[in-house]
Write a protein that holds these residues in place. Structure first.
Motif, short mmCIF file in Angstrom:
data_model
loop_
_atom_site.label_atom_id
_atom_site.label_comp_id
_atom_site.label_asym_id
_atom_site.label_seq_id
_atom_site.Cartn_x
_atom_site.Cartn_y
_atom_site.Cartn_z
N TYR A 43 0.84 -3.36 -28.74
CA TYR A 43 0.26 -2.45 -28.84
C TYR A 43 -0.21 -1.44 -27.37
N GLY A 44 1.11 -1.79 -26.54
CA GLY A 44 0.55 -1.04 -25.55
C GLY A 44 0.07 0.58 -25.23
N ARG A 45 -0.17 1.00 -26.14
CA ARG A 45 -0.40 2.69 -26.02
C ARG A 45 -1.54 3.00 -26.92
N TYR A 46 -2.12 1.04 -27.30
CA TYR A 46 -3.91 1.96 -27.53
C TYR A 46 -4.59 1.53 -26.43
N GLY A 47 -5.82 2.09 -27.11
CA GLY A 47 -6.78 1.84 -25.93
C GLY A 47 -8.43 0.94 -26.49
N TYR A 48 -9.13 0.36 -26.34
CA TYR A 48 -10.44 -0.18 -26.05
C TYR A 48 -10.55 -0.30 -27.38
N ARG A 49 -10.62 1.18 -27.69
CA ARG A 49 -11.36 0.51 -28.70
C ARG A 49 -10.31 0.06 -29.72
N LYS A 50 -9.15 0.52 -29.77
CA LYS A 50 -8.45 0.38 -31.47
C LYS A 50 -8.12 -1.43 -30.97
N ILE A 51 -7.85 -1.56 -29.87
CA ILE A 51 -8.07 -2.76 -29.56
C ILE A 51 -8.70 -3.61 -30.50
N SER A 52 -10.23 -3.30 -29.92
CA SER A 52 -11.74 -4.16 -29.84
C SER A 52 -11.45 -3.65 -31.72
N ALA A 53 -10.69 -2.92 -32.68
CA ALA A 53 -11.29 -2.73 -33.75
C ALA A 53 -9.95 -3.74 -34.43
N LEU A 54 -8.74 -4.07 -33.79
CA LEU A 54 -7.44 -4.81 -34.42
C LEU A 54 -8.72 -6.77 -34.43
N LEU A 55 -8.92 -6.44 -33.34
CA LEU A 55 -9.56 -7.89 -32.61
C LEU A 55 -10.89 -7.51 -33.96
N LYS A 56 -11.62 -7.28 -34.13
CA LYS A 56 -12.43 -7.44 -35.20
C LYS A 56 -11.97 -7.60 -36.86
N ALA A 57 -10.46 -6.40 -37.43
CA ALA A 57 -9.61 -7.30 -38.31
C ALA A 57 -9.44 -8.72 -38.43
N ALA A 58 -8.98 -9.12 -36.83
CA ALA A 58 -8.99 -10.65 -36.94
C ALA A 58 -9.42 -11.68 -37.11
N GLY A 59 -11.47 -10.98 -36.92
CA GLY A 59 -12.26 -12.12 -37.21
C GLY A 59 -12.70 -11.88 -36.27
N TRP A 60 -12.67 -11.86 -34.82
CA TRP A 60 -13.38 -11.83 -33.91
C TRP A 60 -14.84 -11.22 -34.27
N LEU A 61 -15.76 -11.36 -33.42
CA LEU A 61 -16.85 -11.07 -33.03
C LEU A 61 -17.27 -10.58 -31.77
N VAL A 62 -16.72 -9.17 -31.59
CA VAL A 62 -16.44 -8.61 -30.07
C VAL A 62 -16.16 -7.04 -29.99
N ASN A 63 -17.66 -7.18 -28.81
CA ASN A 63 -18.61 -5.96 -28.46
C ASN A 63 -17.25 -4.60 -28.10
N ASP A 64 -17.27 -3.13 -28.10
CA ASP A 64 -15.92 -2.26 -27.88
C ASP A 64 -16.40 -2.44 -26.09
N LYS A 65 -18.00 -2.69 -25.93
CA LYS A 65 -17.89 -3.19 -23.95
C LYS A 65 -16.75 -3.92 -23.72
N ARG A 66 -16.70 -5.24 -24.10
CA ARG A 66 -16.31 -6.58 -23.91
C ARG A 66 -14.78 -6.27 -23.52
N VAL A 67 -14.04 -5.13 -24.19
CA VAL A 67 -12.87 -5.45 -23.76
C VAL A 67 -12.48 -4.01 -23.42
N ASP A 68 -13.44 -3.03 -22.53
CA ASP A 68 -13.28 -1.97 -21.95
C ASP A 68 -12.63 -2.53 -20.57
N PRO A 69 -11.81 -2.31 -20.21
CA PRO A 69 -11.38 -2.67 -19.00
C PRO A 69 -12.29 -2.28 -18.00
N SER A 70 -12.70 -1.07 -18.02
CA SER A 70 -13.73 -0.17 -17.06
C SER A 70 -15.21 -1.20 -16.39
N THR A 71 -15.80 -1.68 -18.17
CA THR A 71 -16.86 -2.19 -17.52
C THR A 71 -17.21 -3.57 -16.78
#
Length: 74
Positions: A43-71
């Motif tokens: 999903y190349g056009r998805y942003g970090y918030r959507k990718i983190s939502a997909l990770l959470k849906a897959a069962g990962w316990l991850v914070n949005d800031k951890r996925v955000d490349p600008s942090t």
């Protein structure tokens, strides 16, 4: 070296508390990174918030800031 922690930290411009705790990494860091990269490639056009939502849906316990490349992490 015979330099005190206080003097060494002052010379390097670091706070002394940064020298007290050893950073802990996650045991499953490689698997999380692999899943994150796979989702980002699929999903190349998805942003970090959507990718983190997909990770959470897959069962990962991850914070949005951890996925955000600008942090600087993730």
């Amino acid at each position: 070296m015979d330099v005190s922690e206080r003097r060494a930290c002052r010379a390097l411009g670091q706070h002394r508390s940064t020298q007290r705790k050893v950073p802990r990494g996650r045991d499953d860091e490689a698997a999380l990174t692999a899943d994150l990269v796979a989702l980002a490639e699929t999903y190349g056009r998805y942003g970090y918030r959507k990718i983190s939502a997909l990770l959470k849906a897959a069962g990962w316990l991850v914070n949005d800031k951890r996925v955000d490349p600008s942090t600087g992490s993730g």
